[in-house]
Design a protein around this motif. Sequence first.
Motif, PDB file in Angstrom:
ATOM      1  N   UNK A  31      -2.691 -37.119  -8.744  1.00 24.12           N
ATOM      2  CA  UNK A  31      -1.658 -36.768  -7.764  1.00 24.12           C
ATOM      3  C   UNK A  31      -1.826 -35.339  -7.266  1.00 24.12           C
ATOM      4  N   UNK A  32      -3.038 -34.839  -7.307  1.00 24.03           N
ATOM      5  CA  UNK A  32      -3.294 -33.447  -6.954  1.00 24.03           C
ATOM      6  C   UNK A  32      -2.897 -33.080  -5.542  1.00 24.03           C
ATOM      7  N   UNK A  33      -3.201 -33.940  -4.565  1.00 22.97           N
ATOM      8  CA  UNK A  33      -2.922 -33.616  -3.160  1.00 22.97           C
ATOM      9  C   UNK A  33      -1.435 -33.506  -2.896  1.00 22.97           C
ATOM     10  N   UNK A  34      -0.652 -34.435  -3.425  1.00 21.54           N
ATOM     11  CA  UNK A  34       0.795 -34.401  -3.198  1.00 21.54           C
ATOM     12  C   UNK A  34       1.429 -33.161  -3.808  1.00 21.54           C
ATOM     13  N   UNK A  35       1.021 -32.847  -5.031  1.00 20.70           N
ATOM     14  CA  UNK A  35       1.590 -31.694  -5.723  1.00 20.70           C
ATOM     15  C   UNK A  35       1.157 -30.393  -5.058  1.00 20.70           C
ATOM     16  N   UNK A  36      -0.081 -30.333  -4.566  1.00 24.42           N
ATOM     17  CA  UNK A  36      -0.562 -29.133  -3.884  1.00 24.42           C
ATOM     18  C   UNK A  36       0.272 -28.850  -2.634  1.00 24.42           C
ATOM     19  N   UNK A  37       0.612 -29.880  -1.879  1.00 27.65           N
ATOM     20  CA  UNK A  37       1.421 -29.690  -0.670  1.00 27.65           C
ATOM     21  C   UNK A  37       2.813 -29.187  -1.028  1.00 27.65           C
ATOM     22  N   UNK A  38       3.389 -29.728  -2.085  1.00 29.49           N
ATOM     23  CA  UNK A  38       4.730 -29.294  -2.506  1.00 29.49           C
ATOM     24  C   UNK A  38       4.703 -27.869  -3.036  1.00 29.49           C
ATOM     25  N   UNK A  39       3.629 -27.493  -3.730  1.00 29.89           N
ATOM     26  CA  UNK A  39       3.492 -26.129  -4.242  1.00 29.89           C
ATOM     27  C   UNK A  39       3.405 -25.135  -3.094  1.00 29.89           C
ATOM     28  N   UNK A  40       2.641 -25.473  -2.087  1.00 31.76           N
ATOM     29  CA  UNK A  40       2.487 -24.586  -0.929  1.00 31.76           C
ATOM     30  C   UNK A  40       3.838 -24.343  -0.262  1.00 31.76           C
ATOM     31  N   UNK A  41       4.631 -25.381  -0.097  1.00 29.27           N
ATOM     32  CA  UNK A  41       5.952 -25.226   0.522  1.00 29.27           C
ATOM     33  C   UNK A  41       6.852 -24.331  -0.322  1.00 29.27           C
ATOM     34  N   UNK A  42       6.779 -24.487  -1.658  1.00 29.66           N
ATOM     35  CA  UNK A  42       7.604 -23.663  -2.545  1.00 29.66           C
ATOM     36  C   UNK A  42       7.193 -22.204  -2.473  1.00 29.66           C
ATOM     37  N   UNK A  43       5.898 -21.939  -2.420  1.00 30.51           N
ATOM     38  CA  UNK A  43       5.418 -20.562  -2.391  1.00 30.51           C
ATOM     39  C   UNK A  43       5.746 -19.874  -1.064  1.00 30.51           C
ATOM     40  N   UNK A  44       5.863 -20.672  -0.002  1.00 33.86           N
ATOM     41  CA  UNK A  44       6.256 -20.102   1.296  1.00 33.86           C
ATOM     42  C   UNK A  44       7.759 -19.858   1.356  1.00 33.86           C
ATOM     43  N   UNK A  45       8.493 -20.360   0.365  1.00 34.30           N
ATOM     44  CA  UNK A  45       9.937 -20.170   0.338  1.00 34.30           C
ATOM     45  C   UNK A  45      10.700 -21.193   1.142  1.00 34.30           C
ATOM     46  N   UNK A  46      10.076 -22.308   1.467  1.00 31.86           N
ATOM     47  CA  UNK A  46      10.709 -23.318   2.312  1.00 31.86           C
ATOM     48  C   UNK A  46      11.654 -24.228   1.527  1.00 31.86           C
ATOM     49  N   UNK A  47      11.491 -24.278   0.212  1.00 28.52           N
ATOM     50  CA  UNK A  47      12.325 -25.137  -0.627  1.00 28.52           C
ATOM     51  C   UNK A  47      12.737 -24.349  -1.862  1.00 28.52           C
ATOM     52  N   UNK A  51      14.159 -26.778  -7.912  1.00 26.66           N
ATOM     53  CA  UNK A  51      14.168 -28.189  -7.501  1.00 26.66           C
ATOM     54  C   UNK A  51      12.755 -28.681  -7.231  1.00 26.66           C
ATOM     55  N   UNK A  52      11.970 -27.827  -6.554  1.00 27.37           N
ATOM     56  CA  UNK A  52      10.593 -28.198  -6.261  1.00 27.37           C
ATOM     57  C   UNK A  52       9.794 -28.379  -7.542  1.00 27.37           C
ATOM     58  N   UNK A  53       9.987 -27.462  -8.489  1.00 25.20           N
ATOM     59  CA  UNK A  53       9.221 -27.559  -9.740  1.00 25.20           C
ATOM     60  C   UNK A  53       9.555 -28.859 -10.467  1.00 25.20           C
ATOM     61  N   UNK A  54      10.842 -29.177 -10.544  1.00 22.87           N
ATOM     62  CA  UNK A  54      11.222 -30.423 -11.240  1.00 22.87           C
ATOM     63  C   UNK A  54      10.581 -31.642 -10.574  1.00 22.87           C
ATOM     64  N   UNK A  55      10.584 -31.663  -9.239  1.00 22.06           N
ATOM     65  CA  UNK A  55      10.012 -32.824  -8.555  1.00 22.06           C
ATOM     66  C   UNK A  55       8.498 -32.882  -8.754  1.00 22.06           C
ATOM     67  N   UNK A  56       7.844 -31.720  -8.766  1.00 26.95           N
ATOM     68  CA  UNK A  56       6.391 -31.703  -8.983  1.00 26.95           C
ATOM     69  C   UNK A  56       6.047 -32.097 -10.415  1.00 26.95           C
ATOM     70  N   UNK A  57       6.816 -31.589 -11.384  1.00 26.89           N
ATOM     71  CA  UNK A  57       6.548 -31.919 -12.786  1.00 26.89           C
ATOM     72  C   UNK A  57       6.787 -33.407 -13.046  1.00 26.89           C
ATOM     73  N   UNK A  58       7.734 -34.008 -12.334  1.00 31.23           N
ATOM     74  CA  UNK A  58       7.962 -35.450 -12.489  1.00 31.23           C
ATOM     75  C   UNK A  58       6.704 -36.239 -12.167  1.00 31.23           C
ATOM     76  N   UNK A 134      10.768 -30.496 -17.311  1.00 35.13           N
ATOM     77  CA  UNK A 134      10.575 -29.118 -17.761  1.00 35.13           C
ATOM     78  C   UNK A 134      11.520 -28.898 -18.934  1.00 35.13           C
ATOM     79  N   UNK A 135      10.997 -28.427 -20.056  1.00 34.32           N
ATOM     80  CA  UNK A 135      11.815 -28.201 -21.248  1.00 34.32           C
ATOM     81  C   UNK A 135      12.457 -26.813 -21.163  1.00 34.32           C
ATOM     82  N   UNK A 136      13.776 -26.761 -21.321  1.00 28.91           N
ATOM     83  CA  UNK A 136      14.450 -25.471 -21.340  1.00 28.91           C
ATOM     84  C   UNK A 136      14.729 -24.922 -19.954  1.00 28.91           C
ATOM     85  N   UNK A 137      15.111 -23.649 -19.931  1.00 29.60           N
ATOM     86  CA  UNK A 137      15.485 -22.977 -18.684  1.00 29.60           C
ATOM     87  C   UNK A 137      14.248 -22.712 -17.830  1.00 29.60           C
TER      88      UNK A 137
END
Length: 211
Positions: A31-47, A51-58, A134-137
């Motif tokens: 699932x590398x391509x999907x997660x890479x796109x979501x990571x890029x959006x998070x790093x740009x501050x768009x999401x 929330x983004x991390x939880x969805x990517x870790x899922x 994600x375990x913990x805070x």
Amino acid sequence: MPHARFLVVFDADSTLLRNEVIELIADEAGRGAEVAAATEAAMRGEVDFASSLRSRVAQLAGVPLTAFDRVRSRVEPTPGAAELIAAIHERGGAAAVVSGGFHEVLDHIAPGLAVDLWRANRLGTDGATLDGTVAGTIVDAEAKAASLREWADGHEVPLTRTIAIGDGANDLRMMAAAGLGVAFNAKPAVRRQADVVVGPVDLREVIPLLP
């Protein structure tokens, strides 16, 4: 914690490390391509990062823990990382890493780079595989800033003698809290708000900024 003359706090993925580790883990799940796109959006501050991390870790659910040996073998320090950390220590400073990535990788990488302190997220498991949580805070933007303040206080370093180095929107709060915020290999929004922008992807470029 021992006294230090100054403190440098790094982001990990795409700053101290060349990789985005979550993408390497996602490759193990196909699932590398999907997660890479979501990571890029998070790093740009768009999401929202958490929330983004939880969805990517899922997306990582079912990856066997044995896959981490392959993931760690693919992680590369950014050029100049060892030299910059050596320079920090030579000048009496402390080097720390706070990451929205994962202890499962950072615990193996940080000691080899002579990092003094580090903090990251932990992945939930069922004992043999990742369970998609994600375990913990979650280590988010505010947790990064809080870590910088906590470590500075522990080392008796005034915030004016702290440097924060990062690339993504998740780093902006710790960069604002630090005496000097350095955008490295950074997204446009981060470059606009940083005190200093380092263009070349070589951490030796930061050495002249050390106090």
